[in-house]
Structure formats: C-alpha cells, structure tokens
Enzyme design. Sequence first.
Site, PDB file in Angstrom:
ATOM      1  N   THR A  89       1.220  -4.210   4.376  1.00  0.00           N
ATOM      2  CA  THR A  89       0.971  -4.562   5.773  1.00  0.00           C
ATOM      3  C   THR A  89       0.238  -5.889   5.945  1.00  0.00           C
ATOM      4  O   THR A  89       0.187  -6.425   7.048  1.00  0.00           O
ATOM      5  CB  THR A  89       0.174  -3.453   6.476  1.00  0.00           C
ATOM      6  N   ASP A  90      -0.331  -6.448   4.860  1.00  0.00           N
ATOM      7  CA  ASP A  90      -1.048  -7.725   4.987  1.00  0.00           C
ATOM      8  C   ASP A  90      -0.175  -8.799   5.616  1.00  0.00           C
ATOM      9  O   ASP A  90      -0.658  -9.608   6.428  1.00  0.00           O
ATOM     10  CB  ASP A  90      -1.518  -8.209   3.616  1.00  0.00           C
TER      11      ASP A  90
ATOM     12  N   THR B 170       0.814  -1.213   0.000  1.00  0.00           N
ATOM     13  CA  THR B 170       0.000   0.000   0.000  1.00  0.00           C
ATOM     14  C   THR B 170       0.845   1.259   0.000  1.00  0.00           C
ATOM     15  O   THR B 170       0.480   2.260  -0.611  1.00  0.00           O
ATOM     16  CB  THR B 170      -0.943  -0.014   1.217  1.00  0.00           C
TER      17      THR B 170
END
Length: 332
Positions: free
Chosen positions: A95-96, A20
């Site tokens: 960040t997943d 992201t």
Amino acid sequence: MSSADRAPHRSVLVLALGGTIAMTPTASVSGVTPTLTGSDLVAAVPGLQDIAVTAEDFRKLPGASLTNSDIVDLVSRLEHANREGVDGIVVTQGTDTLEETAFLTDLYYRGSAPVVFTGAMRSAASAGADGPANLLAAVQTATCTRAREHGVLVVLGDEIHAARHVRKMHTTSPAAFSSPATGPLGHLVEGTARLQHPLQRIGPVSLPLTAPSEVEVVTASLGSSGILLEGLDGKVSGLVVAAFGVGHVPQTWVPRLETLAASMPVVLASRIGTGPVLTSTYAFPGSESDLLSRGLIAAGTLDPYKARLLLIAHLAAGTPRPEIAKAFLDYR
C-alpha cells in the site's frame, strides 16, 4: 445490478507483486517480509468457488521498492492477458505506493478487461488480517461487467475507488484509503460490485520510447529559501512544485522557477493534495497566476505525486511540451 455481473465461471488473473498482503514473519529477521505467493493468497480466500482464478507471481517486493519500469512491464502483462480473453485482472501489492502504481497503470493500460489493485494494511499473520477480504472484493469487482467503463480501480475495505482519485490517508488504519475529493465510485454489497458514479476514461499515454525520465518533487514550506531548486538544471528532465494552498510559493522562489521553466516542464501542484490549483485568483509574486505567466504548468486536481507520474509518462513517450501542458487539462 444484473445477474450477469455475478455469473459463474468467469476468469480472473491475479498478479502478485508482494507488499504487506504477502508478508509473514521469518526466522532470520525481526518483522515481516514478502514471503507468500499469489497462489498462497488465493488459497486463503473462501468464496472464490464460482470464479476461475489463476495466480501469477510477477514481483515479490515491498511497495516502496517498486519502480516505474516494473509498472511498464506490468502493463505489458495486463494487455497480454486482455488479449487472451481473461474477464478481469487483480493486482496485489504494497500500500505504500499503491495509489501511484494504480494511477501509472491507468495512464498506460489500453485493454478492456477490468484491472483492480488491492493490498492490505495488516500482514497475513496479524489478528484481523484484511488481505483475504480485500482480495475477494477485488476479484468480485474485476468480474463486474460495468467495471470495464471506469479505468483502473482500487478496492480496499469493500470500497471501489478510481485510480486517479484515491489516496492513502492513514499510515496504519485498515480504512486508510479514500477518495477525499469525490468519494468512492461504489461499494461491494453481498459480493456484488455496485458502481454508482460513472467516470469517463482519459485516453492512454503511449508506452515509453526511452527510459523513465528523472522528475522530482520539491515542496514549499514556511521560510524555505528554495535551495533544493539549485542545481536541478541538467540533472532532471522535469519538476513538480508541491506549492502552498491553491498554488503559491515564497517570493524568493520565483526567479529560480522561471529559469527552470525555460529549460524543462515545471508543474505547479498543491501540497494539500485535495482540490485544484487555481489559475487566476491571486496576483502577487509567487501566486498561481504569476507562476503560470512565467511558464509553469497547472496540475489541476492532481496531487504532486500523480502529477509527477503524468509528467514522467509524457516525457518518456516523447510528447512535445505544448501537448504535455494540454494533458494536464484533462485533470481540471
């Protein structure tokens, strides 16, 4: 904090993996995708004038598409940079999977240069994008001499976390990351990393001798028959059970788990993700003491996903099964 921790002209390598933090809208699709380079990310951050920052595009993927092999390659690049004498290294990614990639990196990395993972919860085109501030804080942490003592770190929202403790706790909040069991190791204050809690590094795992092993997580849930345990023998090299509470499963699971534990390492973790698996408090069929007596391995305080990575790392390194069980004792 000594002035040396903020000395000018320190060198930092930024390795961009996508995520992201690097995403912007494109004309061809609805929504954002990874488009920004590492140099783009660095150029968007004011306050780096006294630090020699070099950016390198290592991958350009969403966090969900990174693999264990990508992280093995990343560790090789980190150790090469460490040998070259860089003062610190920052990894930007989605960040997943950030809590998992940082932990796997911590298992493998042998260098002394600090390694700091960061990312963003809001894309670069969003109002209030958090990527630039997180990247600045990560670079400032990577140049802190005390950061060498703590293993791989994760920095978001001016909080400094240990890779082994940090978890993503919210799907969208900019304050998504925390270390619920321990709290952060420190904070960024006026551009300086203040690390309050010492953390002893755990000895690294050898890099893989073979391709990463297949290890899956099976989660206990109310009334589950355990049907997902069927047919795993011969298809996976190891298993992690995300059990209820302190390490409990339905009684109907016990025969299947005992059979599986006879042929592969089966690790008992808690689906709660915070707090330890117990070893000797409960004694009913399917309790933690019952399962451990049948050959399962206690995950200690590791959540199921990090327990899976520790098991994968040792299987790929050819670690003997008794030594695998001992490795989990470091996380009690």
